[in-house]
Design an enzyme around this catalytic site. Structure first.
Site, mmCIF file in Angstrom:
data_model
loop_
_atom_site.group_PDB
_atom_site.id
_atom_site.type_symbol
_atom_site.label_atom_id
_atom_site.label_comp_id
_atom_site.label_asym_id
_atom_site.label_seq_id
_atom_site.Cartn_x
_atom_site.Cartn_y
_atom_site.Cartn_z
ATOM 1 N N PHE A 14 -38.903 -11.031 0.008
ATOM 2 C CA PHE A 14 -40.271 -11.547 0.065
ATOM 3 C C PHE A 14 -40.539 -12.550 -1.071
ATOM 4 O O PHE A 14 -40.766 -13.745 -0.822
ATOM 5 C CB PHE A 14 -41.236 -10.346 0.043
ATOM 6 C CG PHE A 14 -42.613 -10.647 -0.442
ATOM 7 C CD1 PHE A 14 -43.342 -11.698 0.103
ATOM 8 C CD2 PHE A 14 -43.194 -9.873 -1.446
ATOM 9 C CE1 PHE A 14 -44.632 -11.980 -0.354
ATOM 10 C CE2 PHE A 14 -44.473 -10.154 -1.897
ATOM 11 C CZ PHE A 14 -45.178 -11.205 -1.361
ATOM 12 N N ASP A 59 -23.313 -8.525 -3.226
ATOM 13 C CA ASP A 59 -24.048 -7.392 -3.785
ATOM 14 C C ASP A 59 -23.978 -7.487 -5.308
ATOM 15 O O ASP A 59 -22.869 -7.568 -5.867
ATOM 16 C CB ASP A 59 -23.385 -6.094 -3.284
ATOM 17 C CG ASP A 59 -24.275 -4.900 -3.531
ATOM 18 O OD1 ASP A 59 -24.730 -4.749 -4.677
ATOM 19 O OD2 ASP A 59 -24.524 -4.142 -2.580
ATOM 20 N N LEU A 74 -33.772 -11.119 -9.129
ATOM 21 C CA LEU A 74 -34.783 -10.398 -8.339
ATOM 22 C C LEU A 74 -34.173 -9.313 -7.458
ATOM 23 O O LEU A 74 -34.904 -8.554 -6.817
ATOM 24 C CB LEU A 74 -35.544 -11.376 -7.412
ATOM 25 C CG LEU A 74 -36.741 -12.123 -7.999
ATOM 26 C CD1 LEU A 74 -36.317 -13.078 -9.105
ATOM 27 C CD2 LEU A 74 -37.458 -12.896 -6.903
ATOM 28 N N ASN A 100 -24.198 -7.466 -14.708
ATOM 29 C CA ASN A 100 -23.409 -8.568 -14.139
ATOM 30 C C ASN A 100 -24.088 -9.921 -14.353
ATOM 31 O O ASN A 100 -23.437 -10.915 -14.697
ATOM 32 C CB ASN A 100 -23.154 -8.320 -12.649
ATOM 33 C CG ASN A 100 -22.137 -7.210 -12.450
ATOM 34 O OD1 ASN A 100 -21.224 -7.057 -13.248
ATOM 35 N ND2 ASN A 100 -22.295 -6.435 -11.385
ATOM 36 N N TYR A 146 -36.200 3.826 -9.312
ATOM 37 C CA TYR A 146 -36.730 2.462 -9.443
ATOM 38 C C TYR A 146 -37.284 2.250 -10.855
ATOM 39 O O TYR A 146 -36.888 1.310 -11.552
ATOM 40 C CB TYR A 146 -37.820 2.248 -8.394
ATOM 41 C CG TYR A 146 -38.406 0.860 -8.360
ATOM 42 C CD1 TYR A 146 -37.674 -0.212 -7.841
ATOM 43 C CD2 TYR A 146 -39.696 0.610 -8.819
ATOM 44 C CE1 TYR A 146 -38.225 -1.493 -7.784
ATOM 45 C CE2 TYR A 146 -40.248 -0.661 -8.769
ATOM 46 C CZ TYR A 146 -39.519 -1.710 -8.248
ATOM 47 O OH TYR A 146 -40.063 -2.973 -8.195
ATOM 48 N N TYR A 160 -28.870 -7.588 -24.830
ATOM 49 C CA TYR A 160 -28.058 -8.810 -24.698
ATOM 50 C C TYR A 160 -28.673 -9.935 -25.536
ATOM 51 O O TYR A 160 -27.963 -10.769 -26.094
ATOM 52 C CB TYR A 160 -27.939 -9.248 -23.234
ATOM 53 C CG TYR A 160 -26.725 -8.680 -22.529
ATOM 54 C CD1 TYR A 160 -26.700 -7.356 -22.062
ATOM 55 C CD2 TYR A 160 -25.587 -9.452 -22.324
ATOM 56 C CE1 TYR A 160 -25.591 -6.833 -21.427
ATOM 57 C CE2 TYR A 160 -24.467 -8.934 -21.684
ATOM 58 C CZ TYR A 160 -24.470 -7.632 -21.235
ATOM 59 O OH TYR A 160 -23.371 -7.108 -20.603
ATOM 60 N N THR A 176 -47.663 -7.400 -5.569
ATOM 61 C CA THR A 176 -47.753 -8.762 -5.036
ATOM 62 C C THR A 176 -47.632 -8.716 -3.520
ATOM 63 O O THR A 176 -46.903 -7.870 -2.978
ATOM 64 C CB THR A 176 -46.632 -9.623 -5.654
ATOM 65 O OG1 THR A 176 -46.760 -9.556 -7.078
ATOM 66 C CG2 THR A 176 -46.724 -11.069 -5.225
#
Ligand code: NAD
Ligand code: UDP
Length: 312
Positions: A14, A59, A74, A100, A146, A160, A176
């Site tokens: 989305f 992936d 995202l 990654n 999540y 990092y 959103t």
């Protein structure tokens, strides 16, 4: 002009599809990386003709190497029904995906933006929520895959940055909505609109007094671009959301009235750990990027309803 090659993970979703479109409109080359778990090719079909647009089926839990100038990360299912479908995969996507993509940003010495979430605040005990608030998150509940996945991703981004000087940006996105949401997305705005347009019962979870602040997708995209454009000293996290707060009952009434629907409200059990309130403090975004949302809930709902009418 300053044309960049930009990687958008989760680009067929989305928000990702709107971001890809905006970046193309700004003259950039875009690589849209997606495993199509919740994203669809139809979201990006209109971009396929553009020679500056490329897609990659991949992936993010696996490393990916490419030469780009910026990364927007995202990739992650965002709707509770989808992120709870395979919770272990959700954690892997957030955490291994972050590792990654941060590794790639480190190697290339480029900016990377993480799509984090208001869920890092959990069921907040302060209102409105500002970036200083550490949150009230259940680490072992059904939303934890999540919430904790996204919190760990934020930790990785900051480490990092501190350890390897990676140029990071963290945005915390509040609820959103807009065109390109999936019919079966399961989140409240799309559920209510689809139910209202079909004349089905509107499913209110709990008493409907819980609140959320709904941001139209165009406002978010503008904020994302502005955050990415900030200098290296600004990392965030920064809230991007619409501070107007509504209860689910108010939202249902608005949608019924805008669709002129005969749908009735039905009350269903409140999902476990469902946050009672959510309202962003956007002072930091105002100060750092001069941003605040422009689209009212009514205006955004009208556009979103028009979209769902075309796909139902
Ligand atoms: P979405 O589900 O529509 O998009 C997510 C995209 O990521 C999909 O295209 C999906 O196929 C892809 N994806 C999922 N797992 C993947 C993996 N392992 N590898 C590659 N691709 C993968 O959701 P959205 O609403 O567009 O959300 C986009 C991002 O914004 C997510 O990271 C989400 O957590 C964050 N966010 C969204 C909201 C919101 O209200 N929409 C709020 C807070 C944060
Ligand atoms: N909700 C609802 N009916 C629905 C879907 C969601 O009442 O059909 C409620 C849900 O319980 C939550 C709010 O709407 O309180 C927002 O849910 P959503 O899944 O959109 O996002 P999140 O809870 O992640 O903010």
């Amino acid at each position: 002009m300053d044309r960049k090659r930009i990687l958008v993970t989760g680009g067929a979703g989305f928000i990702g599809s709107h971001l890809c479109e905006r970046l193309l409109n700004d003259g950039h080359e875009v690589i849209c990386l997606d495993n199509y778990f919740t994203g669809t090719k139809s979201n990006i079909l209109n971009l396929m003709q553009n020679h500056r647009f490329e897609t990659v089926r991949h992936d993010v839990i696996n490393p990916y190497i490419v030469e780009v100038d910026e990364i927007y990360n995202l990739a992650c299912p965002a709707s509770p029904i989808h992120y709870q479908y395979n919770p272990i995969k959700t954690v892997k996507t957030s955490v291994m995906g972050a590792i990654n993509m941060l590794g790639l940003a480190k190697r290339l010495n480029i900016k990377i933006l993480q799509a984090s979430t208001s869920e890092v605040y959990g069921d907040p005990s302060v209102r409105p929520q500002n970036e200083e608030y550490w949150g009230n998150v259940n680490p072992v509940g059904i939303r934890s895959c999540y919430d904790e996945g996204k919190r760990c991703a934020e930790t990785l981004f900051m480490d990092y940055h501190r350890q390897n000087k990676v140029k990071i940006k963290i945005i915390r996105i509040f609820n959103t909505y807009g065109p390109n949401m999936n019919l079966n997305d399961g989140r409240v705005v799309s559920n209510f609109i689809v139910q209202a347009l079909r004349g089905e019962n509107i499913t209110i979870y709990g008493a409907g007094t819980q609140t959320r602040s709904f941001q139209y997708v165009d406002d978010l995209i503008e904020g994302m671009i502005k955050v990415m454009a900030t200098g290296d000293t600004f990392t965030g996290p920064v809230n991007l959301g619409n501070p107007h707060e509504f209860s689910m009952l108010e939202l249902a009434e608005k949608i019924i009235s805008l669709t002129n629907s005969k749908s009735q409200l039905v009350f269903m059990p409140l999902p476990c750990d469902d946050p009672k309130q959510r309202k962003p403090d956007i002072s930091l975004a105002k100060e750092k990027i001069g941003w605040s949302p422009k689209v009212s809930l009514e205006e955004g709902l009208v556009k979103t309803i028009a979209y769902f009418k075309t796909i139902i």
